[in-house]
Design a protein around this motif. Structure first.
Motif, mmCIF file in Angstrom:
data_model
loop_
_atom_site.group_PDB
_atom_site.id
_atom_site.type_symbol
_atom_site.label_atom_id
_atom_site.label_comp_id
_atom_site.label_asym_id
_atom_site.label_seq_id
_atom_site.Cartn_x
_atom_site.Cartn_y
_atom_site.Cartn_z
ATOM 1 N N ALA A 1 105.983 6.190 8.090
ATOM 2 C CA ALA A 1 106.503 7.472 8.584
ATOM 3 C C ALA A 1 106.652 7.492 10.103
ATOM 4 C CB ALA A 1 105.593 8.614 8.129
ATOM 5 N N THR A 2 106.342 6.380 10.762
ATOM 6 C CA THR A 2 106.421 6.316 12.219
ATOM 7 C C THR A 2 107.821 5.887 12.657
ATOM 8 O OG1 THR A 2 105.797 3.977 12.442
ATOM 9 C CG2 THR A 2 104.006 5.588 12.209
ATOM 10 N N ASP A 3 108.022 5.845 13.975
ATOM 11 C CA ASP A 3 109.314 5.430 14.536
ATOM 12 C C ASP A 3 109.415 3.918 14.729
ATOM 13 O OD1 ASP A 3 110.196 8.053 14.683
ATOM 14 O OD2 ASP A 3 109.349 8.345 16.689
ATOM 15 N N SER A 4 108.405 3.192 14.296
ATOM 16 C CA SER A 4 108.416 1.743 14.477
ATOM 17 C C SER A 4 109.669 1.129 13.861
ATOM 18 C CB SER A 4 107.174 1.125 13.816
ATOM 19 O OG SER A 4 107.256 -0.295 13.835
ATOM 20 N N GLN A 5 110.203 0.124 14.542
ATOM 21 C CA GLN A 5 111.383 -0.593 14.050
ATOM 22 C C GLN A 5 111.053 -2.048 13.738
ATOM 23 O OE1 GLN A 5 114.603 0.895 13.489
ATOM 24 N NE2 GLN A 5 113.122 2.582 13.561
ATOM 25 N N ILE A 6 109.755 -2.309 13.516
ATOM 26 C CA ILE A 6 109.297 -3.655 13.187
ATOM 27 C C ILE A 6 108.777 -3.659 11.754
ATOM 28 C CG2 ILE A 6 107.794 -5.570 13.856
ATOM 29 C CD1 ILE A 6 107.536 -4.221 16.605
ATOM 30 N N ILE A 7 109.159 -4.664 10.989
ATOM 31 C CA ILE A 7 108.778 -4.714 9.585
ATOM 32 C C ILE A 7 108.191 -6.078 9.219
ATOM 33 C CG2 ILE A 7 110.423 -2.979 8.755
ATOM 34 C CD1 ILE A 7 112.323 -5.304 8.009
ATOM 35 N N SER A 8 107.458 -6.097 8.119
ATOM 36 C CA SER A 8 106.980 -7.342 7.534
ATOM 37 C C SER A 8 106.625 -7.067 6.082
ATOM 38 C CB SER A 8 105.768 -7.900 8.284
ATOM 39 O OG SER A 8 105.432 -9.191 7.787
ATOM 40 N N SER A 9 106.262 -8.122 5.367
ATOM 41 C CA SER A 9 105.915 -7.973 3.959
ATOM 42 C C SER A 9 104.501 -8.446 3.697
ATOM 43 C CB SER A 9 106.896 -8.773 3.088
ATOM 44 O OG SER A 9 106.598 -8.627 1.712
ATOM 45 N N ARG A 10 103.679 -7.566 3.190
ATOM 46 C CA ARG A 10 102.325 -7.885 2.726
ATOM 47 C C ARG A 10 101.461 -8.574 3.772
ATOM 48 N NH1 ARG A 10 102.888 -11.719 -0.668
ATOM 49 N NH2 ARG A 10 105.017 -12.089 0.004
ATOM 50 N N GLY A 11 101.651 -8.208 5.025
ATOM 51 C CA GLY A 11 100.805 -8.753 6.079
ATOM 52 C C GLY A 11 101.092 -10.193 6.428
ATOM 53 N N ILE A 12 102.283 -10.685 6.081
ATOM 54 C CA ILE A 12 102.645 -12.071 6.412
ATOM 55 C C ILE A 12 103.315 -12.085 7.780
ATOM 56 C CG2 ILE A 12 103.990 -14.091 5.718
ATOM 57 C CD1 ILE A 12 103.755 -13.113 2.829
ATOM 58 N N LYS A 13 102.618 -12.606 8.774
ATOM 59 C CA LYS A 13 103.104 -12.556 10.150
ATOM 60 C C LYS A 13 104.423 -13.299 10.319
ATOM 61 C CE LYS A 13 101.605 -12.933 14.927
ATOM 62 N NZ LYS A 13 102.057 -11.567 15.210
ATOM 63 N N GLU A 14 104.607 -14.400 9.561
ATOM 64 C CA GLU A 14 105.840 -15.180 9.665
ATOM 65 C C GLU A 14 107.065 -14.362 9.245
ATOM 66 O OE1 GLU A 14 103.100 -16.172 8.206
ATOM 67 O OE2 GLU A 14 102.415 -17.883 9.410
ATOM 68 N N PHE A 15 106.868 -13.300 8.472
ATOM 69 C CA PHE A 15 107.972 -12.463 8.013
ATOM 70 C C PHE A 15 108.221 -11.276 8.942
ATOM 71 C CE2 PHE A 15 107.493 -13.691 3.233
ATOM 72 C CZ PHE A 15 108.020 -14.930 3.514
ATOM 73 N N GLU A 16 107.448 -11.171 10.009
ATOM 74 C CA GLU A 16 107.606 -10.049 10.938
ATOM 75 C C GLU A 16 108.938 -10.151 11.678
ATOM 76 O OE1 GLU A 16 105.636 -8.589 15.131
ATOM 77 O OE2 GLU A 16 104.289 -9.402 13.595
ATOM 78 N N SER A 17 109.646 -9.030 11.763
ATOM 79 C CA SER A 17 110.918 -9.025 12.495
ATOM 80 C C SER A 17 111.343 -7.597 12.799
ATOM 81 C CB SER A 17 112.011 -9.727 11.691
ATOM 82 O OG SER A 17 112.329 -8.974 10.531
ATOM 83 N N PRO A 18 112.131 -7.411 13.856
ATOM 84 C CA PRO A 18 112.759 -6.107 14.075
ATOM 85 C C PRO A 18 113.754 -5.835 12.942
ATOM 86 C CG PRO A 18 112.854 -7.474 16.051
ATOM 87 C CD PRO A 18 112.440 -8.371 14.928
ATOM 88 N N ILE A 19 113.880 -4.582 12.538
ATOM 89 C CA ILE A 19 114.844 -4.232 11.506
ATOM 90 C C ILE A 19 116.243 -4.654 11.933
ATOM 91 C CG2 ILE A 19 115.903 -2.305 10.241
ATOM 92 C CD1 ILE A 19 113.241 -0.843 10.414
ATOM 93 N N TYR B 1 109.158 -4.557 2.093
ATOM 94 C CA TYR B 1 108.932 -4.646 3.533
ATOM 95 C C TYR B 1 108.559 -3.268 4.063
ATOM 96 C CZ TYR B 1 110.317 -9.448 4.469
ATOM 97 O OH TYR B 1 110.352 -10.817 4.542
ATOM 98 N N ASP B 2 107.454 -3.233 4.831
ATOM 99 C CA ASP B 2 106.952 -1.984 5.399
ATOM 100 C C ASP B 2 106.931 -2.071 6.916
ATOM 101 O OD1 ASP B 2 105.917 -0.382 2.959
ATOM 102 O OD2 ASP B 2 105.074 -2.374 2.634
ATOM 103 N N LYS B 3 106.886 -0.904 7.544
ATOM 104 C CA LYS B 3 106.829 -0.851 8.996
ATOM 105 C C LYS B 3 105.455 -1.271 9.509
ATOM 106 C CE LYS B 3 110.308 2.721 9.862
ATOM 107 N NZ LYS B 3 110.554 4.048 10.471
ATOM 108 N N LEU B 4 105.460 -1.906 10.666
ATOM 109 C CA LEU B 4 104.233 -2.290 11.350
ATOM 110 C C LEU B 4 103.993 -1.351 12.518
ATOM 111 C CD1 LEU B 4 104.794 -6.151 11.638
ATOM 112 C CD2 LEU B 4 103.527 -4.935 9.862
#
Length: 276
Positions: A201-219, A126-129
């Motif tokens: 490396a940003t301050d984003s607190q939103i993550i997802s896996s491999r560009g799958i929008k359904e997996f997007e969520s706040p940490i 899971y990477d930051k968006l």
């Protein structure tokens, strides 16, 4: 082709054993993980795998995922193998899998690929968006595009989870596979990897896996994880699993119709090594 009840039960037992070994390594090394998608749904709704499901997925934040890739080859017990680009370069997926040696789970789209084809559990980074919706839209486009390019390098076929009934999609995959022959897979892996990590490396607190929008969520909807029964195991699920499941599945507590309760058996399956 569908599973018999006995075959599916045996497959799930093998997958439980793989997950148990992954959890053992994570506990030993202090590596956080969390269940993903249908695995979370199974844990919350059934206290086990969904009765008709045939796969297990877990996620890790990028730094935890990289730590697992580093230690797993030494920590996994004999009979289990970590596979990803560095250890099984022909495999079409970017993310890692832990496979059970001596078993086979041969899906049609990997039938002709020289790779480890054992029963597996998926481990997804899971990477930051980006925070900006405009940048997020571009991120999703870039990641999905490069992921498809990467998969097409290994195979001209599509899997059951893709648009396997879409004839145009099938043709596009075959054409991409042919056009990419002069391009090294290592180059494509680096490009996809670079796109995925772009905002870590940003301050984003939103993550997802491999560009799958359904997996997007706040940490904060994932951590701190909570323990949940999963068959005979205890697994860590996202702390706000109810919210995430409602986003992904709607009224997830309602069972699907009977005609939707099945898994798709692979071309070939072998669940234990026969002694001879």
């Amino acid at each position: 082709m569908k599973y018999s009840e006995e075959q599916l039960a045996e497959l799930q037992e093998v997958e439980y054993s793989i997950l148990e070994e992954i959890i053992r390594v994570c506990d030993l090394e202090g590596i956080p993980y969390f269940t993903v998608g249908g695995t979370t749904l199974g844990a919350v709704r059934h206290g086990a795998m969904i009765p008709w499901d045939d796969d297990i997925d877990i996620g890790m934040l990028r730094e935890d995922y990289e730590r697992f890739l580093e230690v797993a080859p030494q920590r996994l017990k004999k009979g289990f193998t970590l596979t990803w680009f560095q250890t099984d370069a022909n495999a079409p997926t970017y993310f890692a899998k832990v496979r059970k040696d001596g078993t086979e789970f041969v899906e049609e789209y990997v039938e002709d690929i020289d790779m480890h084809k054992g029963v597996f559990v998926d481990i997804m980074p899971y990477d930051k968006l980006p925070i900006s919706e405009r940048k997020k839209k571009k991120y999703y486009f870039d990641v999905i595009l490069w992921n498809q390019i990467y998969i097409a390098k290994s195979t001209g076929k599509v899997s059951m989870v893709e648009n396997s009934n879409n004839k145009l999609y099938i043709v596009i995959r075959k054409v991409m596979h042919a056009l990419e022959r002069p391009v090294s897979k290592a180059y494509l892996y680096r490009k996809l990897d670079e796109k995925l990590r772009k905002y870590n490396a940003t301050d984003s607190q939103i993550i997802s896996s491999r560009g799958i929008k359904e997996f997007e969520s706040p940490i904060s909807d994932v951590f701190p994880t909570v323990e949940c029964q999963f068959g005979e195991l205890k697994v860590m699920i996202p702390r706000n699993a109810d919210k995430l499941l409602r986003i992904q599945y709607g009224n997830y507590k309602e069972l699907p119709p009977l005609d939707k309760r099945y898994g798709h058996a692979p071309l070939k399956i072998k669940l234990e090594e026969k002694e001879g």
